[in-house]
Design an enzyme around this catalytic site. Structure first.
Site, PDB file in Angstrom:
ATOM      1  N   THR A  71       0.850  -1.202   0.000  1.00 12.75           N
ATOM      2  CA  THR A  71       0.000   0.000   0.000  1.00 12.75           C
ATOM      3  C   THR A  71       0.883   1.247   0.000  1.00 12.75           C
ATOM      4  O   THR A  71       0.611   2.208  -0.732  1.00 12.75           O
ATOM      5  CB  THR A  71      -0.972  -0.018   1.192  1.00 12.75           C
ATOM      6  OG1 THR A  71      -1.740  -1.223   1.114  1.00 12.75           O
ATOM      7  CG2 THR A  71      -1.911   1.168   1.171  1.00 12.75           C
ATOM      8  N   ASN A 159      -5.553 -10.895  -6.817  1.00 14.42           N
ATOM      9  CA  ASN A 159      -5.596 -11.529  -5.504  1.00 14.42           C
ATOM     10  C   ASN A 159      -6.839 -12.388  -5.279  1.00 14.42           C
ATOM     11  O   ASN A 159      -6.801 -13.362  -4.548  1.00 14.42           O
ATOM     12  CB  ASN A 159      -5.503 -10.473  -4.392  1.00 14.42           C
ATOM     13  CG  ASN A 159      -6.374  -9.272  -4.656  1.00 14.42           C
ATOM     14  OD1 ASN A 159      -6.314  -8.679  -5.724  1.00 14.42           O
ATOM     15  ND2 ASN A 159      -7.208  -8.913  -3.699  1.00 14.42           N
ATOM     16  N   GLN A 187       0.849 -10.219  -5.803  1.00 12.69           N
ATOM     17  CA  GLN A 187       0.501 -11.643  -5.854  1.00 12.69           C
ATOM     18  C   GLN A 187       1.429 -12.423  -6.779  1.00 12.69           C
ATOM     19  O   GLN A 187       1.407 -13.654  -6.774  1.00 12.69           O
ATOM     20  CB  GLN A 187      -0.960 -11.819  -6.283  1.00 12.69           C
ATOM     21  CG  GLN A 187      -1.968 -11.212  -5.319  1.00 12.69           C
ATOM     22  CD  GLN A 187      -2.024 -11.913  -3.962  1.00 12.69           C
ATOM     23  OE1 GLN A 187      -1.515 -13.029  -3.788  1.00 12.69           O
ATOM     24  NE2 GLN A 187      -2.623 -11.249  -2.985  1.00 12.69           N
ATOM     25  N   SER A 207       4.817  -6.814  -1.578  1.00 15.29           N
ATOM     26  CA  SER A 207       4.500  -6.915  -0.151  1.00 15.29           C
ATOM     27  C   SER A 207       5.124  -8.182   0.419  1.00 15.29           C
ATOM     28  O   SER A 207       4.985  -9.261  -0.173  1.00 15.29           O
ATOM     29  CB  SER A 207       2.976  -6.967  -0.010  1.00 15.29           C
ATOM     30  OG  SER A 207       2.624  -7.103   1.333  1.00 15.29           O
ATOM     31  N   HIS A 209       4.388  -9.796   3.325  1.00  9.01           N
ATOM     32  CA  HIS A 209       3.562 -10.765   4.070  1.00  9.01           C
ATOM     33  C   HIS A 209       2.740 -11.681   3.176  1.00  9.01           C
ATOM     34  O   HIS A 209       2.070 -12.584   3.650  1.00  9.01           O
ATOM     35  CB  HIS A 209       2.676 -10.043   5.099  1.00  9.01           C
ATOM     36  CG  HIS A 209       1.513  -9.293   4.537  1.00  9.01           C
ATOM     37  ND1 HIS A 209       0.246  -9.801   4.532  1.00  9.01           N
ATOM     38  CD2 HIS A 209       1.422  -8.051   3.994  1.00  9.01           C
ATOM     39  CE1 HIS A 209      -0.583  -8.899   4.010  1.00  9.01           C
ATOM     40  NE2 HIS A 209       0.111  -7.839   3.671  1.00  9.01           N
ATOM     41  N   THR A 245      14.289   5.199   9.897  1.00 14.05           N
ATOM     42  CA  THR A 245      15.212   4.080  10.115  1.00 14.05           C
ATOM     43  C   THR A 245      14.572   2.798   9.605  1.00 14.05           C
ATOM     44  O   THR A 245      13.390   2.545   9.833  1.00 14.05           O
ATOM     45  CB  THR A 245      15.557   3.972  11.613  1.00 14.05           C
ATOM     46  OG1 THR A 245      16.158   5.208  12.001  1.00 14.05           O
ATOM     47  CG2 THR A 245      16.517   2.830  11.884  1.00 14.05           C
ATOM     48  N   CYS A 334     -19.311 -10.783   3.245  1.00 15.28           N
ATOM     49  CA  CYS A 334     -20.663 -11.141   3.662  1.00 15.28           C
ATOM     50  C   CYS A 334     -21.141 -10.215   4.755  1.00 15.28           C
ATOM     51  O   CYS A 334     -20.525 -10.141   5.809  1.00 15.28           O
ATOM     52  CB  CYS A 334     -20.686 -12.558   4.192  1.00 15.28           C
ATOM     53  SG  CYS A 334     -20.244 -13.738   2.953  1.00 15.28           S
TER      54      CYS A 334
HETATM   55  N1  PLP Z   1      -2.196  -5.337  -3.971  1.00 12.05           N
HETATM   56  C1  PLP Z   1      -2.653  -6.586  -3.953  1.00 12.05           C
HETATM   57  C2  PLP Z   1      -2.904  -7.294  -5.249  1.00 12.05           C
HETATM   58  C3  PLP Z   1      -2.901  -7.225  -2.746  1.00 12.05           C
HETATM   59  O1  PLP Z   1      -3.378  -8.475  -2.745  1.00 12.05           O
HETATM   60  C4  PLP Z   1      -2.664  -6.520  -1.551  1.00 12.05           C
HETATM   61  C5  PLP Z   1      -2.988  -7.139  -0.246  1.00 12.05           C
HETATM   62  O2  PLP Z   1      -4.088  -7.633  -0.027  1.00 12.05           O
HETATM   63  C6  PLP Z   1      -2.177  -5.215  -1.610  1.00 12.05           C
HETATM   64  C7  PLP Z   1      -1.942  -4.656  -2.834  1.00 12.05           C
HETATM   65  C8  PLP Z   1      -1.876  -4.422  -0.348  1.00 12.05           C
HETATM   66  O3  PLP Z   1      -0.692  -4.922   0.249  1.00 12.05           O
HETATM   67  P1  PLP Z   1      -0.190  -4.558   1.716  1.00 12.05           P
HETATM   68  O4  PLP Z   1      -0.990  -5.376   2.653  1.00 12.05           O
HETATM   69  O5  PLP Z   1       1.252  -4.941   1.750  1.00 12.05           O
HETATM   70  O6  PLP Z   1      -0.356  -3.098   1.921  1.00 12.05           O
END
Ligand code: PLP
Length: 763
Positions: A71, A159, A187, A207, A209, A245, A334
């Site tokens: 993000t 995603n 992704q 990203s 994670h 940092t 949902c």
């Molecule tokens: N773009 C895509 C395709 C994602 O799947 C995600 C996370 O769900 C993001 C951007 C956002 O990533 P982050 O959680 O590292 O801000």
């Protein structure tokens, strides 16, 4: 053991990454900007992680900076591109008028575009690039529009669906365009070769994670020569591109993941992943006949399966999978009473039922083989559980239990099946088109004959689906219903009552909401034994709903008759009778005239004789003056008078429950999960009553009649449904109705000890 199949949302942290993060915190903990030994060691970790990332991304040139996640990378890229556009405008240059993004892009992209576009005062048009049924961008459209674009954003892989974009096709469509190009690589990282040196991509955020590194670390690639404006200014870290940092634990962990990726030892090959997907797909096909895959496998990441099952909502599937210990995610969000369709699947043009019922299974490239094998086993067990509980067809013909009342809800509209177990006969009240398949399956599996399909009124918001249901259930129709003539609401012509074993259904005209509004009164025939029949419930359609009276401003309404109808109803059923409504927007299940009179002054006024028929109609018209027209599935069918309910706490914490279990009054414990969930994860020693939410109406009068001090404690998976049950029972007058906070997940986690002597039930 839980099987985690939600890797597109996030992943666990790889052991190597954990070790690297720990080492960065314990040993190489220095500040990489310091020039002493500790700093230099940290710097080495940083440099090595960046060098590995460059190799993995095929980015030998350009800038590669560490960020907090994708993000932030997206913000930085969008800010950079839009700031460059603004500079051009400030020097008098005319700008391309639009900013483009793929219609299936993660929300971070369009939101960032809109945010910075407004904040920088650019006010360019922000336009979605259409995608086809296969989820891929419409390249002809893009080719046509790109010359008028300042920035084009397209993800490398989606995603929700895993659909892989045709990056070379996009590059070709953008040739000659003035647009900068952002590719969201989140992704794709670790699953596709992005070859950044080879492609004219200006910005690519990533990203950590999503690829086994911790949350809070990401990367942004910026092509040499692409405009750049720092999002964060300060101490000049990351070559002054991103101050602050560095997150060294995150960087070390991400570096370790990328190293593992390079080594080829931890992550499975694309081919191995595709084989795992095929195995999962086979298990899904076995478990859920008719399952559809919402993205073509040949164009998708092998780690993502997005599926819809005809007749099974996303909510049902999520509850089912969760009960089997399979953690997946809804392809659509949902809400409490309404499933929000997935905007990604909508953009692809999939039919509404698929966009609303979609569920995503996504696994990680470092998952063990055994995990996939166990996932397949559990998916098949889910199918078995659905078959055993009559949700999907089964070869086993043994007749199943049929509750007297079963309620189905679609977007707040209620449909009921009233069944008599002994005679195996049933009536459906207020069928809904979405339920035809489920209702037919419900009756077929239980060996139940369909005696009548009734509507409480001709609905203002949809045509009755009674004829469709009768046709679908033709082979289930009771003998007398085969060629019977029925009126517009499905009532057999010339019949005074409908008999279902010892149950008897009669009707009562209640014009008001519509001219033809009718209440159906369900009695148990006890005449011979007790001299009178017992009224069990009245199906009142929209005449009286929890918190509302049906609106009376439709063309087919009869406003002057409404007040008298309410009085007739009160006279015939009494103010304490259970009323089952046609709509229930707040999950209140059932009501009575006494409960509604307390909340609705108009109703009270007419029942107490304070309001004449005319005065009632006039006051009601006033109430409905600004009510928008009814739209099926969105608008309340009632003139609501009680819009906000006081926040009512019904939750009981696990430790409070422990206290209750030790107390003098034995509680009644009720598991409100559906049968198919209980089969997959029984509650063991707790041995509660099992009353699924859909059949709650059967037990309500029994619980309401308990001694006032007996606690009735509901529980379910998460605490959501049990809270609904507890609130409904409180409304029915039993103040000691509670919901176990956090549901079974927390109960299990707390390992609450059940007294050795077990639990005595009060009923
Ligand atoms: N773009 C895509 C395709 C994602 O799947 C995600 C996370 O769900 C993001 C951007 C956002 O990533 P982050 O959680 O590292 O801000």
């Amino acid at each position: 053991m839980e099987i985690y199949l939600d890797a597109n949302a996030t992943t666990p942290v790889l052991p190597q990454a954990r070790a690297a993060a720990l080492s960065a915190m314990a040993e190489a903990f220095g500040n990489p900007s310091s020039i002493h030994g500790s700093g230099l060691r940290a710097r080495a970790v940083l440099d090595e992680a960046r060098a590995t990332a460059r190799r993995v991304l095929g980015a030998s040139t350009g800038r590669l900076l560490f960020t907090s996640g994708a993000t932030e990378g997206i913000q930085t890229a969008v800010l950079s591109a839009l700031t460059a556009l603004r500079r051009r405008r400030d020097t008098g240059e005319s700008l391309p008028p639009q900013l483009l993004y793929g219609a299936t892009e993660h929300k971070a992209v369009p939101e960032a575009l809109k945010h910075w576009n407004a904040l920088l005062g650019l006010h360019l048009k922000v336009v979605a690039i259409p995608v086809g049924l296969d989820g891929r961008h419409d390249l002809d459209w893009l080719r046509e529009q790109a010359p008028q674009a300042g920035l084009v954003c397209t993800m490398a892989a989606n995603n929700e669906t895993g659909v892989i974009s045709d990056l070379d096709g996009i590059a070709e469509a953008l040739r000659g365009s003035p647009a900068l190009w952002l590719v969201d690589g989140v992704q794709a990282l670790g699953k596709l070769a992005l070859d950044l040196d080879r492609r004219p991509i200006d910005y690519a955020p990533f990203s950590g994670h999503k690829l086994y590194a911790p949350k809070g670390i990401g990367m942004l690639y910026v092509r040499d020569g692409a405009p750049f404006t720092p999002l964060i200014a300060g101490g000049g870290q990351e070559g002054a591109l991103r101050s602050g940092t560095e997150n060294m634990a995150g960087i070390a962990a991400l570096g370790a993941v990328l190293k593992a990726l390079e080594s080829g030892e931890v992550f499975a090959s694309t081919q191995a992943l595709a084989e795992r997907r095929d195995r999962l797909a086979d298990a899904l096909r076995d478990a859920f006949p008719g399952v559809v895959f919402n993205a073509p496998f040949e164009l998708s990441l092998p780690t993502t399966l997005n599926v819809s099952v005809p007749g099974l909502s996303a909510k049902l599937l999520l509850d089912l999978f969760d009960a089997a210990g399979l953690r997946v995610s809804g392809g659509s969000a949902c809400g409490a009473s309404r499933a929000q369709p997935s905007y990604v699947l909508e953009a692809m043009g999939l039919p509404a039922w698929r966009t609303a019922a979609a569920v995503r299974l996504s696994f990680g490239a470092a998952d063990a083989e055994a995990t996939i094998a166990e996932a397949c086993r559990r998916l098949r067990a889910c199918g078995e559980s659905l078959r055993a509980s009559c949700q999907i067809p089964s070869a086993d013909e043994a007749p199943r239990h049929a509750d007297r009342f079963t309620r189905f809800v679609v977007d707040g509209a209620c449909c009921y099946v009233v069944a008599d177990e002994a005679s195996r006969r049933a009536v459906v009240v207020d069928p809904l088109p979405e339920l035809t398949e489920r209702l037919t399956q419900w009756m077929r599996c239980r060996g139940i004959a369909l005696v009548a399909v009734l509507d409480t009124h001709s609905h203002g918001d949809h045509a009755s689906s009674a004829p469709v249901l009768r046709a679908a259930a033709r082979d289930l129709l009771a003998a007398e219903a085969q060629d019977e003539r029925v009126d517009g609401l499905g009532w057999p012509v010339d019949r005074e009552f409908i008999a279902l074993g010892t149950l008897r259904l009669t009707r009562l005209a209640t014009p008001g909401h519509t001219e033809d509004s009718t209440a159906y009164l369900l009695h148990e025939v006890l005449r011979e034994a007790y001299g009178a029949d017992a009224l069990l419930a009245a199906f009142v359609g929209d005449t009286v709903m929890p918190g509302a009276l049906g609106r009376s401003d439709f063309a087919q309404s009869a406003p002057l008759a409404y007040g008298p109808s309410l009085k007739t109803l009160a006279r015939q059923v009494g103010v304490g009778a259970t009323l089952l409504p046609g709509h229930d927007y707040d999950d209140r299940y059932a009501t009575t005239l006494a409960i509604e009179s307390r909340a609705q002054p108009l109703l009270d006024g007419v029942l107490q004789g304070r309001l004449s028929a005319e005065a009632f109609a006039a006051e009601k018209a006033e109430l409905e003056r600004d009510l928008p027209p009814t739209e099926y599935q969105t608008m309340a069918c009632g003139a609501r008078v009680e819009c906000s309910r006081a926040v009512e706490r019904v939750e009981m914490s696990a430790s409070e429950l422990r206290g209750v279990l030790r107390g003098a009054v034995a509680p009644v414990l009720v598991d409100v999960r559906e049968d198919y969930e209980v089969r997959l994860s029984p509650t063991g020693e707790l041995a509660p009553e099992s009353v699924p939410l859909s059949t709650l109406l059967n037990a309500m009068p029994r619980w309401a009649a308990l001694a006032a001090e007996v606690p009735v404690i509901f529980f379910c998976r998460s605490g959501n449904r049990s809270a609904q049950a507890a609130k409904a029972l409180r409304r029915f007058g039993h103040a000691q109705a509670w919901s176990l906070e956090g549901g079974l997940a927390l109960w299990d986690a707390e390992k609450i000890a059940v007294p050795a002597e077990g639990l005595a039930f009060a009923i």
